[in-house]
Design a protein around this motif. Structure first.
Motif, short mmCIF file in Angstrom:
data_model
loop_
_atom_site.label_atom_id
_atom_site.label_comp_id
_atom_site.label_asym_id
_atom_site.label_seq_id
_atom_site.Cartn_x
_atom_site.Cartn_y
_atom_site.Cartn_z
N PRO A 203 0.87 -1.67 -0.36
CA PRO A 203 0.35 -0.19 -0.20
C PRO A 203 0.79 1.70 -0.26
O PRO A 203 0.17 2.15 -0.53
CB PRO A 203 -0.74 0.12 1.24
N HIS A 204 1.95 1.80 0.82
CA HIS A 204 3.03 2.22 0.43
C HIS A 204 3.16 2.56 -0.92
O HIS A 204 3.79 3.93 -1.28
CB HIS A 204 3.64 2.52 1.96
N ASP A 205 3.39 1.92 -1.60
CA ASP A 205 3.49 2.07 -3.06
C ASP A 205 2.70 2.59 -4.02
O ASP A 205 2.72 2.93 -4.83
CB ASP A 205 4.31 0.95 -3.59
N TYR A 206 1.11 3.23 -3.36
CA TYR A 206 0.05 3.13 -3.83
C TYR A 206 0.14 4.76 -4.33
O TYR A 206 -0.36 5.49 -3.19
CB TYR A 206 -1.03 2.46 -3.49
N LEU B 27 -4.54 4.93 7.73
CA LEU B 27 -4.76 4.98 6.55
C LEU B 27 -4.20 4.76 5.10
O LEU B 27 -5.50 4.63 3.98
CB LEU B 27 -5.24 6.13 6.21
N LYS B 28 -2.83 3.79 5.12
CA LYS B 28 -2.85 3.86 4.20
C LYS B 28 -2.81 2.18 4.07
O LYS B 28 -2.78 1.23 2.88
CB LYS B 28 -1.10 3.81 4.02
N GLU B 29 -2.42 1.28 4.92
CA GLU B 29 -2.71 0.00 5.25
C GLU B 29 -3.93 0.01 6.16
O GLU B 29 -4.63 -0.21 7.38
CB GLU B 29 -2.01 -0.42 6.12
N HIS B 30 -4.70 -0.18 5.55
CA HIS B 30 -6.21 -0.36 5.17
C HIS B 30 -7.50 -1.01 4.02
O HIS B 30 -6.25 -0.53 2.89
CB HIS B 30 -7.02 1.55 5.33
N GLY C 67 -0.51 8.00 -2.31
CA GLY C 67 0.49 8.90 -1.80
C GLY C 67 1.68 8.42 -1.40
O GLY C 67 1.45 7.29 -0.64
N CYS C 68 2.52 8.73 -1.93
CA CYS C 68 3.80 8.12 -1.94
C CYS C 68 4.24 9.13 -0.62
O CYS C 68 5.11 10.47 -1.60
CB CYS C 68 4.82 7.33 -2.60
N PHE C 69 5.64 8.97 0.15
CA PHE C 69 5.44 10.33 1.15
C PHE C 69 7.35 10.01 0.09
O PHE C 69 7.41 9.49 1.38
CB PHE C 69 5.41 9.71 2.45
N VAL D 188 4.30 7.88 9.25
CA VAL D 188 4.16 7.93 7.86
C VAL D 188 5.32 7.73 7.26
O VAL D 188 6.43 7.68 7.95
CB VAL D 188 4.27 9.93 7.42
N THR D 189 5.02 6.57 6.50
CA THR D 189 6.22 5.95 6.38
C THR D 189 6.84 5.97 4.98
O THR D 189 6.00 7.08 4.07
CB THR D 189 5.48 4.43 5.48
N VAL D 190 8.04 6.82 4.72
CA VAL D 190 8.94 6.76 4.11
C VAL D 190 9.12 6.13 2.74
O VAL D 190 9.30 4.88 3.47
CB VAL D 190 10.64 7.20 4.40
N PHE D 191 8.97 6.90 1.69
CA PHE D 191 9.17 5.77 0.56
C PHE D 191 10.32 4.68 0.48
O PHE D 191 11.17 4.94 0.66
CB PHE D 191 9.22 6.52 -0.92
N ASN D 192 10.14 4.09 0.29
CA ASN D 192 11.04 2.89 0.12
C ASN D 192 11.68 2.17 -1.22
O ASN D 192 10.26 1.31 -1.72
CB ASN D 192 10.49 1.42 0.99
#
Ligand code: NCD
Ligand code: ZN
Length: 346
Positions: free
Chosen positions: A214-217, A255-258, A264-266, A331-335
């Protein structure tokens, strides 16, 4: 090359949010970037000059002591936007662009445009004064496949709007397709395109193969590999009409892992290191400064920044926090999924 010095970069598409989130994410951008085109998709959106002035004040109030950063404000285009208000905000230098969200295209776009005939008066005024229109280029027609929404938008909406409004200066934001790249390349000097850091790294397999990440979406969603390669070629080409707009878009992890996760990517924290990695891979480190620090300023008719930042190649993989802490939650930083041997020198 083991180090490179650039003019201080500008982020020509950034989500800073508001309140506790703003306080936490602003330093992540201000550490490396001198200026940013600040997106207006707050709740409620930044529609009027007065709202933009108040938001600008909140951003500057949230800036930590000793950091310098200039927010370049935008107005959120609605079907009732007043051309006079836009023109006055632009004349005073408060507002640098107007943002077009097709209604329903992305996060907080409900107040965007449904009927394009209702905004032609504003667009004509913008063309007359040279104020750029930043475009979220996706159709919202549920019959159009999500991976086709950018290409269909160019044919159905963007090209007709540009033909109907000669001289309108347009930034096709976060280009994600070969069709978008080609359209910008053919668009003459009134058209530019921003490219995000994560779209130079991700294709749709990264999001969906071997488990959903989800963090890459984000929106527009990353496309197949051929498109990523077209974006890379455009970014490193030296064509001045392509420049960086990170679209760094923080959402709290829950809200990302949902079940219906936010888009959105941070990337504010590690964007410059990731770009050095990408440009080095493409044998184009010499063109990084154009992409991050010169081309965007030129399109927005701003002088390039006088400050400099240096990046150095490191023996060990660069490290950054997996998450940043904010008053609105982590907030997860883009990996990127690979080691990066570049970092910004303090
Ligand atoms: C952005 C956001 O979260 O505000 N999300 C995203 O995936 N890029 C909105 C946008 O720019 O589309
Ligand atoms: Zn965005």
């Amino acid at each position: 090359m083991t180090s490179i010095t650039l003019r201080r970069p500008d982020d020509m598409h950034l989500h800073l949010r508001d309140g506790a989130m703003l306080e936490a994410v602003l330093p992540e951008s201000a550490r490396h970037f001198a200026r940013a085109i600040v997106m207006p998709n707050l709740v409620p959106p930044v529609v009027t000059a007065a709202q933009a002035a108040a938001y600008r004040d909140r951003i500057l109030a949230a800036l930590p002591e000793g950091m310098a950063f200039e927010p370049l404000m935008t107005l959120y285009l609605t079907e009732t936007t007043d051309p006079e208000d836009v023109a006055a905000a632009a004349a005073g230098g408060l507002v640098r662009a107007v943002k077009l969200y097709p209604a329903g295209a992305t996060t907080n776009s409900q107040s965007g445009v449904r009927d394009f005939d209702r905004v032609c008066g504003v667009l004509e005024r913008m063309a007359a004064i040279g104020l750029p229109l930043c475009v979220h280029g996706e159709v919202t027609d549920p019959a159009v496949d999500i991976f086709d929404r950018e290409a269909v938008f160019i044919d159905r909406v963007l090209d007709p709007v540009r033909r109907a409004t000669p001289g309108l200066r347009v930034v096709l934001e976060h280009v994600t397709t070969a069709e978008g790249v080609a359209y910008v390349q053919e668009g003459g000097d009134t058209l530019a395109g921003t490219i995000t850091t994560h779209h130079l790294i991700l294709n749709r397999n990264h999001i969906l193969a071997g488990g959903i990440r989800p963090h890459d979406y984000c929106l527009p969603v990353a496309k197949r590999e051929t498109h990523r390669l077209a974006l890379r070629a455009a970014a490193v080409s030296g064509d001045p009409r392509f420049f960086l707009g990170t679209d760094s878009a923080p959402h709290p992890d829950p809200l990302k892992e949902h079940a219906c996760g936010c888009a959105g990517c941070f990337t504010a924290t590690n964007t410059m290191a990731l770009l050095a990695h990408v440009f080095e891979e493409e044998g184009a480190l010499g063109r990084l400064e154009g992409f991050t620090s010169l081309n965007g300023a030129a399109f927005y008719r701003l002088a390039p920044n006088e400050g400099r930042i240096a990046l150095e190649r490191t023996g060990e993989p660069a490290r950054w926090p997996e998450k940043i802490t904010t008053g609105a939650g982590p907030v997860t930083v883009f990996n990127p999924g690979f080691p990066v041997y570049w970092q910004v020198k303090d």
